[in-house]
Scaffold this motif. Structure first.
Motif, PDB file in Angstrom:
ATOM      1  N   ILE A   1      -2.659  11.983   1.381  1.00  0.00           N
ATOM      2  CA  ILE A   1      -1.700  12.325   2.434  1.00  0.00           C
ATOM      3  C   ILE A   1      -0.285  12.325   1.869  1.00  0.00           C
ATOM      4  CG2 ILE A   1      -0.675  11.490   4.594  1.00  0.00           C
ATOM      5  CD1 ILE A   1      -3.448  10.684   5.499  1.00  0.00           C
ATOM      6  N   ALA A   2       0.022  11.342   1.018  1.00  0.00           N
ATOM      7  CA  ALA A   2       1.334  11.334   0.367  1.00  0.00           C
ATOM      8  C   ALA A   2       1.498  12.570  -0.514  1.00  0.00           C
ATOM      9  CB  ALA A   2       1.498  10.061  -0.459  1.00  0.00           C
ATOM     10  N   ARG A   3       0.429  12.988  -1.177  1.00  0.00           N
ATOM     11  CA  ARG A   3       0.511  14.197  -2.010  1.00  0.00           C
ATOM     12  C   ARG A   3       0.752  15.433  -1.147  1.00  0.00           C
ATOM     13  NH1 ARG A   3      -3.187  17.745  -2.658  1.00  0.00           N
ATOM     14  NH2 ARG A   3      -4.901  16.347  -2.059  1.00  0.00           N
ATOM     15  N   GLN A   4       0.038  15.542  -0.021  1.00  0.00           N
ATOM     16  CA  GLN A   4       0.249  16.683   0.865  1.00  0.00           C
ATOM     17  C   GLN A   4       1.688  16.725   1.362  1.00  0.00           C
ATOM     18  OE1 GLN A   4      -3.756  15.690   3.062  1.00  0.00           O
ATOM     19  NE2 GLN A   4      -3.008  17.617   3.864  1.00  0.00           N
TER      20      GLN A   4
ATOM     21  N   GLY B   1      11.931  -1.769  -8.742  1.00  0.00           N
ATOM     22  CA  GLY B   1      12.536  -0.725  -7.932  1.00  0.00           C
ATOM     23  C   GLY B   1      12.523  -0.980  -6.444  1.00  0.00           C
ATOM     24  N   VAL B   2      12.177  -2.211  -6.025  1.00  0.00           N
ATOM     25  CA  VAL B   2      12.099  -2.512  -4.601  1.00  0.00           C
ATOM     26  C   VAL B   2      13.295  -3.357  -4.197  1.00  0.00           C
ATOM     27  CG1 VAL B   2      10.742  -3.556  -2.754  1.00  0.00           C
ATOM     28  CG2 VAL B   2       9.590  -2.423  -4.662  1.00  0.00           C
ATOM     29  N   GLU B   3      14.034  -2.912  -3.182  1.00  0.00           N
ATOM     30  CA  GLU B   3      15.193  -3.639  -2.663  1.00  0.00           C
ATOM     31  C   GLU B   3      14.973  -3.932  -1.187  1.00  0.00           C
ATOM     32  OE1 GLU B   3      18.823  -1.506  -3.553  1.00  0.00           O
ATOM     33  OE2 GLU B   3      17.799  -0.431  -5.170  1.00  0.00           O
ATOM     34  N   LEU B   4      15.538  -5.022  -0.724  1.00  0.00           N
ATOM     35  CA  LEU B   4      15.419  -5.411   0.671  1.00  0.00           C
ATOM     36  C   LEU B   4      16.709  -5.091   1.408  1.00  0.00           C
ATOM     37  CD1 LEU B   4      13.661  -8.879   0.217  1.00  0.00           C
ATOM     38  CD2 LEU B   4      12.600  -6.639   0.606  1.00  0.00           C
ATOM     39  N   VAL B   5      16.561  -4.493   2.591  1.00  0.00           N
ATOM     40  CA  VAL B   5      17.704  -4.154   3.440  1.00  0.00           C
ATOM     41  C   VAL B   5      17.606  -4.990   4.704  1.00  0.00           C
ATOM     42  CG1 VAL B   5      18.870  -2.338   4.745  1.00  0.00           C
ATOM     43  CG2 VAL B   5      17.795  -1.804   2.541  1.00  0.00           C
ATOM     44  N   ASP B   6      18.578  -5.842   4.945  1.00  0.00           N
ATOM     45  CA  ASP B   6      18.575  -6.693   6.127  1.00  0.00           C
ATOM     46  C   ASP B   6      19.028  -5.906   7.350  1.00  0.00           C
ATOM     47  OD1 ASP B   6      17.708  -9.147   4.979  1.00  0.00           O
ATOM     48  OD2 ASP B   6      19.684  -9.365   4.056  1.00  0.00           O
ATOM     49  N   CYS B   7      18.298  -6.086   8.448  1.00  0.00           N
ATOM     50  CA  CYS B   7      18.637  -5.462   9.729  1.00  0.00           C
ATOM     51  C   CYS B   7      18.934  -6.597  10.707  1.00  0.00           C
ATOM     52  CB  CYS B   7      17.500  -4.590  10.228  1.00  0.00           C
ATOM     53  SG  CYS B   7      17.022  -3.282   9.080  1.00  0.00           S
ATOM     54  N   PRO B   8      20.157  -7.099  10.711  1.00  0.00           N
ATOM     55  CA  PRO B   8      20.466  -8.313  11.481  1.00  0.00           C
ATOM     56  C   PRO B   8      20.291  -8.160  12.985  1.00  0.00           C
ATOM     57  CG  PRO B   8      22.470  -7.288  10.649  1.00  0.00           C
ATOM     58  CD  PRO B   8      21.338  -6.571   9.998  1.00  0.00           C
ATOM     59  N   ASP B   9      20.406  -6.938  13.493  1.00  0.00           N
ATOM     60  CA  ASP B   9      20.305  -6.726  14.939  1.00  0.00           C
ATOM     61  C   ASP B   9      18.938  -6.170  15.332  1.00  0.00           C
ATOM     62  OD1 ASP B   9      23.009  -7.509  15.240  1.00  0.00           O
ATOM     63  OD2 ASP B   9      23.680  -5.495  14.712  1.00  0.00           O
TER      64      ASP B   9
ATOM     65  N   HIS C   1       0.832  -1.203   0.000  1.00  0.00           N
ATOM     66  CA  HIS C   1       0.000   0.000   0.000  1.00  0.00           C
ATOM     67  C   HIS C   1       0.871   1.258   0.000  1.00  0.00           C
ATOM     68  CE1 HIS C   1      -3.240   2.749   1.079  1.00  0.00           C
ATOM     69  NE2 HIS C   1      -2.379   3.260   1.943  1.00  0.00           N
ATOM     70  N   THR C   2       1.865   1.318   0.892  1.00  0.00           N
ATOM     71  CA  THR C   2       2.741   2.486   0.974  1.00  0.00           C
ATOM     72  C   THR C   2       3.492   2.681  -0.331  1.00  0.00           C
ATOM     73  OG1 THR C   2       3.002   2.234   3.363  1.00  0.00           O
ATOM     74  CG2 THR C   2       4.701   3.481   2.209  1.00  0.00           C
ATOM     75  N   ILE C   3       3.982   1.594  -0.894  1.00  0.00           N
ATOM     76  CA  ILE C   3       4.720   1.681  -2.156  1.00  0.00           C
ATOM     77  C   ILE C   3       3.829   2.239  -3.253  1.00  0.00           C
ATOM     78  CG2 ILE C   3       5.790   0.281  -3.966  1.00  0.00           C
ATOM     79  CD1 ILE C   3       6.920  -1.501  -1.735  1.00  0.00           C
ATOM     80  N   ALA C   4       2.594   1.753  -3.345  1.00  0.00           N
ATOM     81  CA  ALA C   4       1.680   2.240  -4.376  1.00  0.00           C
ATOM     82  C   ALA C   4       1.380   3.721  -4.184  1.00  0.00           C
ATOM     83  CB  ALA C   4       0.390   1.424  -4.354  1.00  0.00           C
ATOM     84  N   ALA C   5       1.162   4.139  -2.925  1.00  0.00           N
ATOM     85  CA  ALA C   5       0.847   5.546  -2.669  1.00  0.00           C
ATOM     86  C   ALA C   5       2.011   6.455  -3.033  1.00  0.00           C
ATOM     87  CB  ALA C   5       0.471   5.726  -1.198  1.00  0.00           C
ATOM     88  N   LEU C   6       3.231   6.039  -2.734  1.00  0.00           N
ATOM     89  CA  LEU C   6       4.391   6.876  -3.037  1.00  0.00           C
ATOM     90  C   LEU C   6       4.753   6.827  -4.515  1.00  0.00           C
ATOM     91  CD1 LEU C   6       6.588   6.195   0.120  1.00  0.00           C
ATOM     92  CD2 LEU C   6       5.288   8.252  -0.440  1.00  0.00           C
ATOM     93  N   ARG C   7       4.476   5.720  -5.173  1.00  0.00           N
ATOM     94  CA  ARG C   7       4.690   5.677  -6.622  1.00  0.00           C
ATOM     95  C   ARG C   7       3.861   6.748  -7.325  1.00  0.00           C
ATOM     96  NH1 ARG C   7       5.118  -0.507  -6.841  1.00  0.00           N
ATOM     97  NH2 ARG C   7       7.322  -0.866  -7.309  1.00  0.00           N
ATOM     98  N   ARG C   8       2.657   6.989  -6.814  1.00  0.00           N
ATOM     99  CA  ARG C   8       1.816   8.033  -7.413  1.00  0.00           C
ATOM    100  C   ARG C   8       2.462   9.410  -7.299  1.00  0.00           C
ATOM    101  NH1 ARG C   8      -4.347   6.672  -5.278  1.00  0.00           N
ATOM    102  NH2 ARG C   8      -4.384   4.469  -5.850  1.00  0.00           N
ATOM    103  N   GLN C   9       3.351   9.570  -6.335  1.00  0.00           N
ATOM    104  CA  GLN C   9       4.021  10.849  -6.147  1.00  0.00           C
ATOM    105  C   GLN C   9       5.375  10.903  -6.848  1.00  0.00           C
ATOM    106  OE1 GLN C   9       2.011  13.016  -4.855  1.00  0.00           O
ATOM    107  NE2 GLN C   9       0.596  11.293  -4.505  1.00  0.00           N
ATOM    108  N   GLY C  10       5.664   9.921  -7.700  1.00  0.00           N
ATOM    109  CA  GLY C  10       6.879   9.954  -8.503  1.00  0.00           C
ATOM    110  C   GLY C  10       8.051   9.197  -7.936  1.00  0.00           C
ATOM    111  N   VAL C  11       7.891   8.513  -6.813  1.00  0.00           N
ATOM    112  CA  VAL C  11       8.987   7.735  -6.227  1.00  0.00           C
ATOM    113  C   VAL C  11       9.146   6.445  -7.025  1.00  0.00           C
ATOM    114  CG1 VAL C  11       9.844   6.595  -4.148  1.00  0.00           C
ATOM    115  CG2 VAL C  11       8.498   8.708  -3.953  1.00  0.00           C
TER     116      VAL C  11
END
Length: 664
Positions: free
Chosen positions: A79-82, A35-43, A1-11
């Motif tokens: 909200i993403a647009r604002q 355009g989606v990458e995963l960042v591991d947070c081991p701790d 959902h967040t990805i779709a909302a921000l894609r509409r704003q050009g991300v």
């Protein structure tokens, strides 16, 4: 959902920080799009979100801004647009409603205070335990931040102070130590970073919103978010909805004989904003603001302007058994001992704001094995305005008070059903310990519910004088004829003159008093009053029709069989011709099932033992399907083409078709 909302704003690039259960993203990565990458947070188990943010920023390009979004929030695209349109170097979304207070308590809310006004307004305190009072805050941090290139320089400078190359944390507090709310830095939050920047003089703009945002930590949170329909509207559908509301506004303006420029002037709204509304280019929230203003300035009800969004997926809204269980609540009633003890467990079922009924799954918790309808453990309600049709699952005792004040009991079993007229006191109990006793209660209001607002303004006594009581046919005939006469501004004497020579004056007096007319007399009265003959016809509510009980054996004896279904008709009443309920069995030959369609709102509950496939044709022409498991339910909008089919390797199963079809 967040990805779709921000894609509409050009991300176009996204870094998803994953920790606990992070492997789940591997299987879903393709569904998230490019355009989606995963960042591991081991701790992740021993560090806070600030450490996740630091790891992600290191993966970004050397320059440029970025957004930060919590992983447990959903929000409207507006909200993403604002946030994108905020001009400051850094901006954070703040929910003025502080919804977290209700679910977490104020101490656990990431509270925000601000200073200044207009373009100079900036965040001063942000986060938990900032020693602020409830009346001081601007709202709750919504987990969304925009960082421009200039803001990124501020963030990276803070990172260098907190994580210098030699590994020591210098911080920015007097004496070289960290501020107390940043210790230990390994556990610090995003809010801690924002507070540090604000204390160092950085300007963080609050983007204040008043709705359209949800934090999702529990199944109940998810249900609330799913019911916030505008959040999930596609841009195309939102435009269609807003344009339709603009058409309603324009129609009312035409009726008020006001061209659009005059409407803009009298509403104190820019003409260009009204023109955007007509084109569908306004945000749904902004459109609602204009419609509210229209309703405040002119004598136009808001519900004549506002159109509820379609909350279905192509005409169908599904509700799983798990989602239903998440809505569980227990209601107490007095027992024979005088103490209040559990009586019902309620769970929601599939509902749509566009439908006319309210279905509920209700488990009977009070056990009354005696069969005595007057037992002190049986607690009847007072009846309600809504009509009710009920499907019974398991051994349930159904009680109701008849028109003579006598409490009746009916021993019901799986597949039995009933219809209950408005304001008939009733109740349900279990009669066998250790066996589930459940009802699926579908309440609906029909034409009366849609006119309820107007009835409320007129008043109950006045409404009764207009309609009468169908239990008293003479009274209804009298009220009906007098209502027609008053509308025609006609006295009894004038009516007698109007129907001469067909009726004598003394016969007119008898008919006005409520006597039964012949067909020829009804025709004469209808002609004089300029109404249809059917408008004067009275269909009395007979005693056996107030509560209708249908047994499963009788229903199946009248079942209609097709190549793919068996449909057993459940409770019916001639007073509600659009109430059509069935126990529908999906046969082995349903591969696929026969096509079904009707002009009524439809509710389905699956009370069988095996899953069944529901497929349907959306209004956009696309085909959709979903698997209904036992305990799942579905709402189908009028004219939705659908079918039920067996799931491969599953036996014939009941689809639980308490098809609560109500007048659309």
């Amino acid at each position: 959902h967040t990805i779709a909302a921000l894609r509409r704003q050009g991300v176009d690039r996204f870094l998803v920080c994953r920790g606990w259960q992070g492997a789940a993203f591997d299987a879903q990565l393709a569904e998230l799009g490019g355009g989606v990458e995963l960042v591991d947070c081991p701790d992740f188990a021993t560090t806070g979100m600030l450490e996740s943010l630091r790891l992600a920023v290191r993966r970004l390009d050397a320059s440029g801004g970025f957004y930060v979004a919590y992983g447990d929030i959903v929000f409207r695209p507006s909200i993403a647009r604002q946030l994108r349109e905020a001009p400051s170097a850094m901006a954070a979304v703040v929910h003025a409603g502080v919804p977290g207070v209700q679910s977490k308590g104020f101490a656990e809310v990431e509270a925000v205070t601000s200073s200044g006004t207009g373009a100079s307004r900036a965040i001063r305190r942000i986060g938990k335990n900032r020693h602020v009072r409830r009346d001081e805050i601007a709202g709750e941090f919504a987990g969304l931040v925009k960082v421009t290139p200039a803001g990124r320089a501020m963030v990276e400078e803070a990172f260098r102070r907190l994580w210098p190359e030699n590994g020591a944390c210098t911080g920015g507090a007097t004496g070289g130590g960290l501020p107390w709310w940043l210790e230990p830095v390994e556990s610090a939050s995003v809010c801690d970073l924002l507070q540090l920047l604000a204390d160092d003089g950085g300007s963080i703009e609050p983007v204040v919103v008043f709705g359209g945002w949800h934090e999702v930590n529990t199944p109940q949170d998810l249900t609330r978010a799913q019911n916030d329909t505008p959040m999930f509207l596609s841009e195309d559908y939102a435009r269609v909805q807003v344009a339709a509301m603009g058409a309603c506004l324009l129609s009312e303006a035409n009726d008020l004989k006001r061209p659009l420029p005059i409407v803009a002037q009298e509403l104190n709204v820019d003409l260009s904003k009204l023109e955007c509304l007509l084109r569908g280019d306004l945000d749904v929230g902004d459109a609602l603001d204009v419609l509210r203003r229209m309703s405040e300035v002119y004598p136009v009800p808001l519900n004549d302007l506002w159109l509820d969004a379609d909350d279905t997926d192509g005409g169908v809204r599904l509700f799983t058994a798990d989602a239903a269980e998440a809505t569980s609540r227990v209601l107490d009633r007095p027992s024979a001992s005088g103490e209040r003890t559990p009586y019902y467990e309620y769970r929601d079922a599939a509902m749509s704001r566009c439908s006319q009924f309210r279905p509920e799954w209700i488990k009977e918790l009070r056990i009354v094995p005696s069969g005595d309808p007057n037992h002190a453990d049986v607690q009847l309600n007072n009846g309600h305005l809504m009509m009710q049709t009920t499907l019974f699952i398991g051994p349930v005792d159904f009680y109701y008070t008849d028109r003579h004040g006598v409490v009746r009991r009916e021993a019901m079993n799986t597949g039995d059903s009933n219809f209950i007229s408005p304001f008939v006191p009733h109740s349900f109990t279990a009669r066998e310990p250790g066996t589930d006793a459940i009802i699926i209660a579908v309440t609906f209001g029909g034409h009366v519910r849609r006119a309820f607002t107007e009835f409320s303004r007129v008043g109950a006594k006045q409404v009764f004088s207009l309609a009468g009581d169908l239990r008293d046919p003479a009274l209804v005939r009298r009220c009906t004829l007098r209502r027609m006469m008053e509308a025609e501004c006609m006295s009894e004497a004038a009516l007698a003159v109007a129907v001469k020579p067909s009726l004598a004056a003394d016969r007119v007096a008898q008919l006005v008093a409520g006597e039964v007319p012949s067909h020829d007399e009804v025709e004469a009265l209808a002609g004089a009053l300029h109404v249809r003959v059917s408008d004067l016809h009275v269909c009395p509510l007979e005693e056996r029709e107030e509560v209708v009980v249908t047994r499963s054996a009788g229903s199946w004896a009248e079942a209609r069989v097709t190549d793919t279904y068996r449909l057993a008709p459940l409770a019916r009443t001639r007073h509600q011709p659009d109430l059509k309920t069935f126990d529908l069995e999906v046969l082995d030959g349903a591969q696929p099932g026969d096509e079904l369609r009707c002009g009524l709102h439809t509710f389905c509950y699956h009370f069988g033992a095996e899953p069944v496939e529901l497929s349907w044709e959306g209004r956009d022409g696309r085909s959709r399907s979903a698997r209904l498991r036992p305990g799942d339910s579905a709402y189908l909008a009028p004219m939705t083409v659908h079918r039920f089919s067996v799931v491969p390797d599953a036996d014939a199963c009941r689809a639980g078709g308490v098809g609560g079809r109500a007048n659309p």
